[in-house]
Design an enzyme around this catalytic site. Structure first.
Site, PDB file in Angstrom:
ATOM      1  N   GLU A  12       8.746  -0.160  -5.513  1.00  0.00           N
ATOM      2  CA  GLU A  12       8.440   0.957  -6.422  1.00  0.00           C
ATOM      3  C   GLU A  12       6.946   1.176  -6.625  1.00  0.00           C
ATOM      4  O   GLU A  12       6.551   2.137  -7.273  1.00  0.00           O
ATOM      5  CB  GLU A  12       9.123   0.730  -7.778  1.00  0.00           C
ATOM      6  CG  GLU A  12      10.581   1.081  -7.740  1.00  0.00           C
ATOM      7  CD  GLU A  12      11.249   1.049  -9.098  1.00  0.00           C
ATOM      8  OE1 GLU A  12      10.630   0.552 -10.063  1.00  0.00           O
ATOM      9  OE2 GLU A  12      12.393   1.504  -9.182  1.00  0.00           O
ATOM     10  N   ARG A  19      -3.203  -4.518   1.048  1.00  0.00           N
ATOM     11  CA  ARG A  19      -4.633  -4.191   0.997  1.00  0.00           C
ATOM     12  C   ARG A  19      -5.407  -5.148   0.086  1.00  0.00           C
ATOM     13  O   ARG A  19      -6.629  -5.264   0.218  1.00  0.00           O
ATOM     14  CB  ARG A  19      -4.833  -2.759   0.509  1.00  0.00           C
ATOM     15  CG  ARG A  19      -4.485  -1.718   1.550  1.00  0.00           C
ATOM     16  CD  ARG A  19      -4.922  -0.331   1.106  1.00  0.00           C
ATOM     17  NE  ARG A  19      -4.695   0.648   2.144  1.00  0.00           N
ATOM     18  CZ  ARG A  19      -3.538   1.259   2.365  1.00  0.00           C
ATOM     19  NH1 ARG A  19      -2.507   0.983   1.604  1.00  0.00           N
ATOM     20  NH2 ARG A  19      -3.413   2.128   3.338  1.00  0.00           N
ATOM     21  N   MET A  74       1.002  -6.243  -6.251  1.00  0.00           N
ATOM     22  CA  MET A  74       0.825  -6.849  -4.932  1.00  0.00           C
ATOM     23  C   MET A  74       0.785  -5.768  -3.860  1.00  0.00           C
ATOM     24  O   MET A  74       1.578  -4.828  -3.875  1.00  0.00           O
ATOM     25  CB  MET A  74       1.955  -7.820  -4.644  1.00  0.00           C
ATOM     26  CG  MET A  74       1.795  -9.073  -5.458  1.00  0.00           C
ATOM     27  SD  MET A  74       2.840 -10.377  -4.828  1.00  0.00           S
ATOM     28  CE  MET A  74       2.478 -11.620  -6.053  1.00  0.00           C
ATOM     29  N   HIS A  85       7.146  -8.086  -0.666  1.00  0.00           N
ATOM     30  CA  HIS A  85       7.975  -7.855   0.530  1.00  0.00           C
ATOM     31  C   HIS A  85       9.115  -8.873   0.580  1.00  0.00           C
ATOM     32  O   HIS A  85      10.261  -8.539   0.900  1.00  0.00           O
ATOM     33  CB  HIS A  85       7.148  -8.048   1.814  1.00  0.00           C
ATOM     34  CG  HIS A  85       6.070  -7.051   2.033  1.00  0.00           C
ATOM     35  ND1 HIS A  85       4.735  -7.394   2.060  1.00  0.00           N
ATOM     36  CD2 HIS A  85       6.112  -5.718   2.257  1.00  0.00           C
ATOM     37  CE1 HIS A  85       4.012  -6.317   2.304  1.00  0.00           C
ATOM     38  NE2 HIS A  85       4.817  -5.289   2.411  1.00  0.00           N
TER      39      HIS A  85
END
Ligand code: PAF
Length: 292
Positions: free
Chosen positions: A160, A199, A196, A47
Site C-alpha cells: 500500500e 530506494r 520501507m 516484500h
C-alpha cells in the site's frame, strides 16, 4: 531454469518465460491457486511480508524480480536502482524454498520492443505520481499485464505504500477483465517510521535518520485533518517540511481513496488519504496514510 540450493532445500528459479509457463502448467491442478508477488528486487521486509501472505493464502507462490525500464521516466533513477539478485535469492529461499522465482532479462519480457502500452485508467494516472512521472503508469500497466499473462495468478499482492499504483493495477484488471484478485497489503516501516522501500538503500545514514520526519508529518496531517480543511493541512505540511528538513517536497495531496481526486471540500461519505513525495539528495521517497 536453474535450481538454487540453500540450506539443503532447492528453489526453482527461471530466467525464461517459456520454461516458467511449462513448469507452472505441470504443478497447477484444477482447483489449485497461485499467488504472485511482482517486485523489482532489492527486497526488504515489506516484500517478504507480501510473500508470506501469498504463501499462507495459495497453493503456489511466484515472485518476479525485474527492474522494469518502461516505468522509469528518469534515466538516472533507472541506472541507480539497486540490483541485488544474489542476496534477494538468499532472502527468498530463507523464507521458503516453495517460492518459484522468475528473474527475466529485458529481452525475455519485451522481446526487442522496450515500449509501453497506452492505458486509460479513468484519470487515476493524472494525479500525483502520474503528474510528476510522465509515462510511469503506462510502464507499470504494461509490465504488470505482461507478468499476469505469464504467471496467470489467482491472487496478486501489492504494497500500500504505492497506493496509487495499487488502484491503477485494480483498474487495469477491471478494464481488461483479467481473472485475478489484486490484494493491497499494509506498509512496513523502519523503526524510525520511514516506509520501507528499495530506494532507502541509496540514502546516507544521515538522510535516512532525517527521513523519519515524513511519517511524523503524515501523522501530524492526520491529526490536523480532523478539524482543518485539506488546504490548511497542506499549507501546514509545506511549512513544516521547509522549516525542519533539507528535503524538497514534490507534492503533498489529500485525495479520496477511489478516484484519487484532490479533496476540495470534505465529504463525510468519502475515505481520504494523504500522499507525499519528497526528494532526499535526489532520491524519491513516497509515503501515504489513511486519514479517516
Ligand atoms: O512496485 C514495484 O516494485 C513495481 O512497480 C512493480 C509492481 C513490480 C512493477 O514493475
Amino acid at each position: 531454469m536453474f535450481a538454487f540450493n540453500f540450506n539443503n532445500t532447492t528453489m526453482h528459479i527461471f530466467n525464461g518465460k517459456e520454461a516458467l509457463i511449462d513448469f507452472l502448467k505441470s504443478i497447477k491442478s484444477t482447483n489449485s491457486t497461485t499467488g504472485f508477488v511482482p517486485t523489482m528486487g532489492a527486497l526488504h521486509q515489506g516484500h517478504l511480508s507480501l510473500m508470506q501472505q501469498s504463501l499462507a493464502e495459495n497453493d503456489n507462490t511466484v515472485v518476479s524480480i525485474f527492474v522494469n525500464p518502461t516505468q522509469f521516466n528518469n534515466p538516472e533513477d533507472l541506472s541507480k536502482y539497486p540490483r541485488t539478485l544474489e542476496s534477494d535469492i538468499a532472502k527468498i529461499s530463507g523464507l521458503s524454498s516453495k517460492i518459484i522465482l522468475y528473474a527475466p532479462s529485458t529481452e525475455d519480457v519485451y522481446e526487442g520492443k522496450i515500449l509501453s502500452q497506452e492505458f486509460d485508467f479513468d484519470g487515476l494516472e493524472n494525479q500525483m505520481e502520474g503528474k510528476f512521472r510522465p509515462g510511469h503508469f503506462n510502464g507499470v500497466g504494461t509490465i504488470v499485464k505482461r507478468l499476469f499473462e505469464i504467471v496467470s495468478p489467482t491472487n496478486a499482492y501489492f504494497g500500500e505504500k504505492d497506493f496509487q499504483q495499487l488502484q491503477i493495477v485494480k483498474k487495469m484488471v477491471e478494464k481488461n477483465n483479467l481473472d485475478v484478485t489484486v490484494k493491497g497489503c499494509a506498509i512496513f516501516r523502519e523503526t524510525n517510521g520511514l516506509a520501507m522501500s528499495s530506494r532507502n538503500e541509496r540514502l546516507s545514514e544521515q538522510k535516512r535518520a532525517e527521513a523519519a520526519i515524513i511519517y511524523k508529518t503524515l501523522n501530524g496531517a492526520k491529526e490536523k485533518f480532523k478539524t482543518n480543511s485539506a488546504v490548511a493541512v497542506t499549507q501546514w505540511v509545506e511549512k513544516t517540511l521547509k522549516e525542519t528538513t533539507s528535503f524538497d517536497l514534490e507534492y503533498f495531496q489529500i485525495a479520496d481513496e477511489t478516484a484519487l481526486l484532490p479533496c476540495l471540500r470534505k465529504d463525510k461519505t468519502k475515505k481520504y488519504r494523504a500522499f507525499i513525495a519528497v526528494l532526499a539528495d535526489n532520491i524519491r521517497l513516497i509515503d501515504t496514510i489513511s486519514l479517516n
